[in-house]
Design a protein around this motif. Structure first.
Motif, PDB file in Angstrom:
ATOM      1  N   GLY A  97      31.182 -12.213   7.972  1.00 43.71           N
ATOM      2  CA  GLY A  97      31.248 -10.975   7.218  1.00 43.71           C
ATOM      3  C   GLY A  97      31.945 -11.201   5.895  1.00 43.71           C
ATOM      4  N   LEU A  98      31.594 -10.375   4.912  1.00 49.96           N
ATOM      5  CA  LEU A  98      32.172 -10.507   3.583  1.00 49.96           C
ATOM      6  C   LEU A  98      32.730  -9.171   3.135  1.00 49.96           C
ATOM      7  CD1 LEU A  98      30.738 -12.571   0.652  1.00 49.96           C
ATOM      8  CD2 LEU A  98      31.620 -10.268   0.244  1.00 49.96           C
ATOM      9  N   SER A  99      33.939  -9.182   2.599  1.00 44.92           N
ATOM     10  CA  SER A  99      34.623  -7.981   2.108  1.00 44.92           C
ATOM     11  C   SER A  99      34.772  -6.978   3.250  1.00 44.92           C
ATOM     12  CB  SER A  99      33.884  -7.405   0.903  1.00 44.92           C
ATOM     13  OG  SER A  99      34.653  -6.446   0.234  1.00 44.92           O
ATOM     14  N   LEU A 100      34.171  -5.803   3.158  1.00 45.65           N
ATOM     15  CA  LEU A 100      34.218  -4.854   4.270  1.00 45.65           C
ATOM     16  C   LEU A 100      33.726  -5.511   5.557  1.00 45.65           C
ATOM     17  CD1 LEU A 100      34.569  -1.846   5.254  1.00 45.65           C
ATOM     18  CD2 LEU A 100      32.135  -1.572   4.708  1.00 45.65           C
ATOM     19  N   GLY A 101      32.673  -6.317   5.446  1.00 45.99           N
ATOM     20  CA  GLY A 101      32.162  -7.027   6.619  1.00 45.99           C
ATOM     21  C   GLY A 101      33.141  -8.052   7.156  1.00 45.99           C
ATOM     22  N   CYS A 121      35.262 -15.317   7.782  1.00 51.40           N
ATOM     23  CA  CYS A 121      35.751 -14.117   7.104  1.00 51.40           C
ATOM     24  C   CYS A 121      35.818 -14.418   5.603  1.00 51.40           C
ATOM     25  CB  CYS A 121      37.124 -13.727   7.641  1.00 51.40           C
ATOM     26  SG  CYS A 121      37.876 -12.332   6.767  1.00 51.40           S
ATOM     27  N   CYS A 122      34.959 -13.772   4.831  1.00 50.39           N
ATOM     28  CA  CYS A 122      34.824 -14.080   3.409  1.00 50.39           C
ATOM     29  C   CYS A 122      35.383 -12.950   2.542  1.00 50.39           C
ATOM     30  CB  CYS A 122      33.359 -14.278   3.037  1.00 50.39           C
ATOM     31  SG  CYS A 122      32.449 -15.417   4.097  1.00 50.39           S
ATOM     32  N   ASP A 123      36.189 -13.306   1.546  1.00 48.19           N
ATOM     33  CA  ASP A 123      36.581 -12.396   0.475  1.00 48.19           C
ATOM     34  C   ASP A 123      37.013 -11.034   1.008  1.00 48.19           C
ATOM     35  OD1 ASP A 123      35.611 -13.888  -2.241  1.00 48.19           O
ATOM     36  OD2 ASP A 123      34.342 -14.375  -0.531  1.00 48.19           O
ATOM     37  N   ALA A 124      37.997 -11.064   1.878  1.00 47.48           N
ATOM     38  CA  ALA A 124      38.471  -9.859   2.556  1.00 47.48           C
ATOM     39  C   ALA A 124      39.991  -9.781   2.468  1.00 47.48           C
ATOM     40  CB  ALA A 124      38.032  -9.868   4.020  1.00 47.48           C
ATOM     41  N   ARG A 125      40.509  -8.635   2.793  1.00 44.00           N
ATOM     42  CA  ARG A 125      41.948  -8.432   2.950  1.00 44.00           C
ATOM     43  C   ARG A 125      42.234  -8.147   4.421  1.00 44.00           C
ATOM     44  NH1 ARG A 125      44.927  -7.675  -1.813  1.00 44.00           N
ATOM     45  NH2 ARG A 125      46.623  -7.286  -0.359  1.00 44.00           N
ATOM     46  N   ASP A 218      37.990 -14.248  -7.373  1.00 44.31           N
ATOM     47  CA  ASP A 218      37.919 -12.933  -6.735  1.00 44.31           C
ATOM     48  C   ASP A 218      39.172 -12.130  -7.066  1.00 44.31           C
ATOM     49  OD1 ASP A 218      37.608 -10.713  -5.094  1.00 44.31           O
ATOM     50  OD2 ASP A 218      36.853 -11.883  -3.407  1.00 44.31           O
ATOM     51  N   GLN A 219      38.979 -10.918  -7.592  1.00 36.17           N
ATOM     52  CA  GLN A 219      40.092 -10.032  -7.909  1.00 36.17           C
ATOM     53  C   GLN A 219      40.407  -9.068  -6.765  1.00 36.17           C
ATOM     54  OE1 GLN A 219      39.477  -8.103 -11.776  1.00 36.17           O
ATOM     55  NE2 GLN A 219      38.115  -9.783 -12.344  1.00 36.17           N
ATOM     56  N   GLY A 220      39.378  -8.661  -6.009  1.00 36.92           N
ATOM     57  CA  GLY A 220      39.577  -7.685  -4.942  1.00 36.92           C
ATOM     58  C   GLY A 220      40.235  -8.269  -3.712  1.00 36.92           C
ATOM     59  N   ALA A 221      39.909  -9.514  -3.398  1.00 33.52           N
ATOM     60  CA  ALA A 221      40.529 -10.236  -2.274  1.00 33.52           C
ATOM     61  C   ALA A 221      41.052 -11.551  -2.833  1.00 33.52           C
ATOM     62  CB  ALA A 221      39.523 -10.475  -1.160  1.00 33.52           C
ATOM     63  N   ALA A 225      46.196 -13.888  -1.321  1.00 30.57           N
ATOM     64  CA  ALA A 225      46.253 -13.008  -0.155  1.00 30.57           C
ATOM     65  C   ALA A 225      45.542 -13.648   1.031  1.00 30.57           C
ATOM     66  CB  ALA A 225      45.636 -11.654  -0.484  1.00 30.57           C
ATOM     67  N   MET A 226      44.392 -14.293   0.768  1.00 34.33           N
ATOM     68  CA  MET A 226      43.654 -14.912   1.862  1.00 34.33           C
ATOM     69  C   MET A 226      44.364 -16.172   2.362  1.00 34.33           C
ATOM     70  SD  MET A 226      39.641 -14.184   1.355  1.00 34.33           S
ATOM     71  CE  MET A 226      39.488 -14.427   3.132  1.00 34.33           C
ATOM     72  N   ARG A 227      45.111 -16.825   1.477  1.00 38.83           N
ATOM     73  CA  ARG A 227      45.897 -17.977   1.916  1.00 38.83           C
ATOM     74  C   ARG A 227      46.955 -17.543   2.933  1.00 38.83           C
ATOM     75  NH1 ARG A 227      46.863 -19.550  -2.836  1.00 38.83           N
ATOM     76  NH2 ARG A 227      44.944 -20.735  -2.986  1.00 38.83           N
ATOM     77  N   ALA A 228      47.570 -16.401   2.684  1.00 42.14           N
ATOM     78  CA  ALA A 228      48.551 -15.860   3.627  1.00 42.14           C
ATOM     79  C   ALA A 228      47.888 -15.463   4.946  1.00 42.14           C
ATOM     80  CB  ALA A 228      49.264 -14.666   3.005  1.00 42.14           C
ATOM     81  N   MET A 229      46.668 -14.923   4.879  1.00 36.83           N
ATOM     82  CA  MET A 229      45.944 -14.565   6.094  1.00 36.83           C
ATOM     83  C   MET A 229      45.647 -15.800   6.926  1.00 36.83           C
ATOM     84  SD  MET A 229      43.442 -11.829   4.204  1.00 36.83           S
ATOM     85  CE  MET A 229      42.141 -11.833   5.459  1.00 36.83           C
ATOM     86  N   ALA A 230      45.211 -16.877   6.272  1.00 38.38           N
ATOM     87  CA  ALA A 230      44.913 -18.112   7.002  1.00 38.38           C
ATOM     88  C   ALA A 230      46.170 -18.675   7.646  1.00 38.38           C
ATOM     89  CB  ALA A 230      44.287 -19.131   6.058  1.00 38.38           C
ATOM     90  N   ALA A 231      47.295 -18.589   6.928  1.00 40.02           N
ATOM     91  CA  ALA A 231      48.552 -19.106   7.477  1.00 40.02           C
ATOM     92  C   ALA A 231      48.989 -18.311   8.696  1.00 40.02           C
ATOM     93  CB  ALA A 231      49.642 -19.070   6.405  1.00 40.02           C
TER      94      ALA A 231
END
Length: 267
Positions: A97-101, A121-125, A218-221, A225-231
């Motif tokens: 999924g990407l963003s909302l997905g 999980c692509c380009d998401a928060r 990417d400005q929206g995600a 922020a995604m580096r922190a999610m992966a950690a």
């Protein structure tokens, strides 16, 4: 891409497409970005179909799917995916999924891990800080005053890098039409779910393999922020796609495929 199959969700209908490898192949489910549809995955269809049977669906209020009254929650959005899997008798699948997905994919990985083998999980928060929530309030106010036309230009600027805009005017026109075809009710309903996003605290609970992917511009995600999610996600990795923005699967599909292929068992 195959013609959509219309699935009754009780009060509204979802549109889904099945294509790719023949029956008996492993399944992968594709979940689109806010303001897009299954058409955003066109660059991946032939490639994924070499190994996977693909279930691509239009999120409620997007593409050919109907829009029930909002607001929506991520429980609603994840429930739609599970209902589609049940309809097509898919016990277990990979999920991208990407963003909302991508956020929908996180919810499924957290709350329904038995149904999924692995998640891209692509380009998401994973959370909704105050500036993020405020940005959606501003966009919703603009839509209320001027419809989706009021935000389409800014959205397309965030979706693709300048190089892609310049080299692919016909594709940009297609994505503009896709965005403007989204139901304003569906868009607003999904935006309300985004404003209440609260998965960051739950990421340590995930026990299935997760690959995070983000466009370097990417400005929206944003990548940090995604580096922190992966950690925060056990065993997860982050891959950054060069010269790409919010839809790296489109504006740098070659690098996107190279990044995702080993995780999905593709060449």
């Amino acid at each position: 891409m195959s013609e959509p199959v219309i699935v009754d969700r009780g009060g509204f209908r979802l549109a889904a497409r099945v294509c790719g490898a023949s029956e008996g192949a492993p399944w992968i489910v594709l979940s689109n970005s806010l303001g897009a549809s299954t058409l955003m995955w066109e660059p991946q269809m032939e490639w994924l179909g070499r190994r996977y049977r693909i279930l691509a669906y239009d999120t409620r209020g997007h593409g050919a799917s109907e829009a029930p009254p909002g607001p929506y929650s991520f429980a609603d959005l994840t429930g739609d995916v599970l209902a589609l899997m049940d309809h097509f008798r898919i016990d277990r699948a990979a999920l991208m999924g990407l963003s909302l997905g991508g956020m929908t994919a996180l919810g499924l990985a957290i709350h329904h891990p038995r149904r999924f083998e692995r998640v891209v999980c692509c380009d998401a928060r994973a959370d909704g800080p105050e500036p993020f929530v405020r940005s959606w309030d501003e966009r919703l106010a603009a839509i209320a005053a001027g419809g989706l036309d009021a935000i389409v230009d800014g959205t397309l600027e965030r979706w693709f890098v300048a190089r892609y805009h310049k080299a692919n005017p016909e594709q940009i026109a297609r994505f503009r039409a896709m965005f403007l075809a989204t139901s304003p009710v569906g868009f607003a309903g999904c935006a309300e779910a985004l404003k209440r996003l609260d998965y960051l605290k739950d990421l340590p609970r995930i026990r299935i393999p997760v690959l995070y992917v983000v466009g370097e511009k990417d400005q929206g995600a944003p990548p940090e922020a995604m580096r922190a999610m992966a950690a925060a996600t056990p065993g997860a990795h982050l891959v950054q796609i060069p010269d790409a923005a919010h839809l790296p699967n489109v504006d740098n599909s070659f690098a996107f495929h190279a990044a995702v292929a080993p995780f999905l068992g593709l060449s």
